[in-house]
Design an enzyme around this catalytic site. Structure first.
Site, mmCIF file in Angstrom:
data_model
loop_
_atom_site.group_PDB
_atom_site.id
_atom_site.type_symbol
_atom_site.label_atom_id
_atom_site.label_comp_id
_atom_site.label_asym_id
_atom_site.label_seq_id
_atom_site.Cartn_x
_atom_site.Cartn_y
_atom_site.Cartn_z
ATOM 1 N N HIS A 1 0.827 -1.220 0.000
ATOM 2 C CA HIS A 1 0.000 0.000 0.000
ATOM 3 C C HIS A 1 0.855 1.261 0.000
ATOM 4 C CE1 HIS A 1 -3.738 -2.259 0.691
ATOM 5 N NE2 HIS A 1 -3.021 -3.013 1.505
ATOM 6 N N ASN B 1 -10.249 -3.416 1.781
ATOM 7 C CA ASN B 1 -9.911 -3.273 0.367
ATOM 8 C C ASN B 1 -11.167 -2.941 -0.430
ATOM 9 O OD1 ASN B 1 -7.083 -3.829 0.438
ATOM 10 N ND2 ASN B 1 -7.489 -6.019 0.572
#
Length: 495
Positions: A54, A127
């Site tokens: 990320h 997510n």
């Protein structure tokens, strides 16, 4: 209006910002020019280690407003009545790419939310997909290594990616989502978000239910095709960042509707699959979405590094009335996320503006790098003591429960966990239309053509078996476009 004086970090004003001290106009620079030293020393320390996963992302502040009553499920004060609201911060991201990678890469998208509630900060770290590739955190470092770069060449590798997936059939559900157009969303405003894991809610009567969190975009789902995503990566690798900033700056505040799914403990015992398996979903026909509230993002942070890069999220940041579940991946993340932040940002990362609880923080943690004593000053650093007024409130006691098993082992599978194919098959036949299926196969074939080396055929054939098990048509079309001859042996393996 008086202008501000230029100062050192110590606050001392100075004048010579452009020119270093030298011995004469052409002489060497002097070591005693401490202004030069301070500016250079700070400059080379302007960055902290990027996130292992990320790394590329953007963030914005906003608010969550409660529109529907779910107090029968949770005693969390945030949900105690309709109309409640709290400030929040969201960070969206790709997963596998480095900080300079393209926003439109084929990848899941992180959907991390921090809610600043009166009972502490609640982080929902999910997510844009309701499932994940693996169900046990022990596999996570190996999985992420396959999404990164080959140590020898420092290049991405379709071979190691598909090798891992083909050896871990539990990944199939997420692989089909990733290889569909949902793997290349049109920025962050046009995608749904999910808590993904199963969590729990506990109400005022100390009753527990299992819960999944959903955030449905009010902007409408919009995705790039693979070709358009690749084209945009070359034209504007920061497309998603720019899209979000422009929308908010123009007053077009993106919004999501928050929903939950609820499963009782009795329903969990009778559920066809392990309800704590993150590679599976709960069918909405059986566990319908319950509307909760609206999330709106309306403020771009004034400094990206301070607010977005230094933001930390962890599923261990829970509030009274919301708790965890036996989900193996979630259990691993309860440790790994705060541990990552202690390494990357520092042991006092929670004192930074973006991470700080805006309400009371009272504890006996002290010192460490970048410690800020403004909250506790000279108060005692031990408990119990005779001097401060901090009291442990019994209303916040942990939920007590019994486990249904007392046998300890490293379990590989249980219940119906070996069924890796029913839900991916339904995703292909029920959730996707003809165009979705065509694009999915096109994207799978394009990716699998990159598999090379002596194990190429073995990896392809192993993955094809998984496709066949999910849906015969899917397997046949992928095999045909890869020019693989389907023999009886492969068909038998896929049954």
């Amino acid at each position: 209006m008086d202008s501000k004086k230029l100062t050192l970090s110590s606050g001392a004003p100075y004048y010579e910002h452009q020119d270093s001290q030298t011995v004469g106009p052409r002489g060497p620079v002097l070591l005693q020019d401490f202004i030069l030293q301070e500016n250079l020393a700070h400059f080379v320390r302007e960055r902290i280690p990027e996130r292992i996963v990320h790394a590329k992302g953007t963030g914005a502040y906003g608010k969550l407003t409660i529109t529907h009553d779910i107090s029968k499920y949770t005693k969390a004060k945030l949900f105690s009545q309709v109309g409640n609201s709290c400030k929040m911060f969201a960070r969206f991201s790709t997963v596998g790419g480095e900080k300079g990678s393209a926003d439109t890469a084929r990848d899941p998208r992180g959907f991390a939310l921090k809610f600043y509630t009166e009972d502490g900060n609640w982080d929902l770290v999910g997510n844009n997909t309701p499932v994940f590739f693996i169900k046990d955190a022990k596999k996570f470092p190996d999985f992420i290594h396959t999404q990164k770069r080959v140590p020898r060449t420092n290049l991405k590798s379709a071979t190691m990616m598909w090798d891992f997936w083909s050896l871990n059939p539990e990944s199939l559900h997420q692989v089909l989502i990733l290889m569909s157009d949902r793997g290349t969303p049109h920025g962050f405003r046009h995608m749904h978000g999910f808590g993904s894991h199963t969590f729990s809610m506990i109400n005022a009567n100390n009753e527990r239910v299992w819960v999944k969190f959903h955030f449905k975009t009010k902007q409408g789902v919009k995705n790039f095709t693979n070709e358009d995503a690749v084209k945009m990566a070359g034209e504007n690798p920061d497309f998603a960042q720019e899209d979000l900033c422009n929308a908010i700056d123009n007053g077009d505040f993106p919004k999501w509707t928050m929903y939950i799914q609820i499963m009782t403990e009795d329903q969990a015992k009778d559920f066809r699959w392990n309800p704590f398996d993150i590679t599976k979903v709960w069918f909405q026909g059986d566990f319908p979405l319950i509307e909760v509230g609206e999330m709106e993002l309306n403020e771009i942070p004034v400094n990206y590094f301070t607010h977005v890069e230094q933001s930390t999220f962890s599923p261990s940041n829970l509030i009274d009335g919301i708790s965890f579940s036996p989900d193996k991946m979630l259990q691993g993340r309860l440790f790994s996320y705060p541990d990552a932040h202690r390494y990357r940002v520092g042991v006092n990362a929670h004192q930074l503006e973006v991470n700080r609880c805006p309400f009371a923080v009272n504890n006996y943690q002290r010192d460490g790098f970048m410690a800020n004593s403004s909250q506790y000053q000279d108060k005692p650093n031990y408990h119990p003591n005779s001097f401060d007024d901090i009291k442990a409130d019994s209303a916040y006691k942990n939920f007590e429960y019994e486990l249904d098993n007392n046998h300890v082992a490293s379990y590989n599978r249980n219940e119906n966990d070996d069924d890796h194919y029913t839900q991916p098959g339904l995703l292909y036949t029920k959730a996707m239309n003809a165009e979705d299926r065509e694009n999915l196969i096109h994207n799978i074939v394009g990716s699998m053509k990159g598999i090379d080396g002596p194990k190429r055929d073995e990896i392809i054939n192993r993955q094809l078996c998984h496709f066949f098990r999910a849906n015969i048509e899917l397997g046949m079309k992928v095999a045909s476009q890869l020019h693989v001859n389907i023999d009886a042996n492969m068909m038998n393996h896929s049954k």
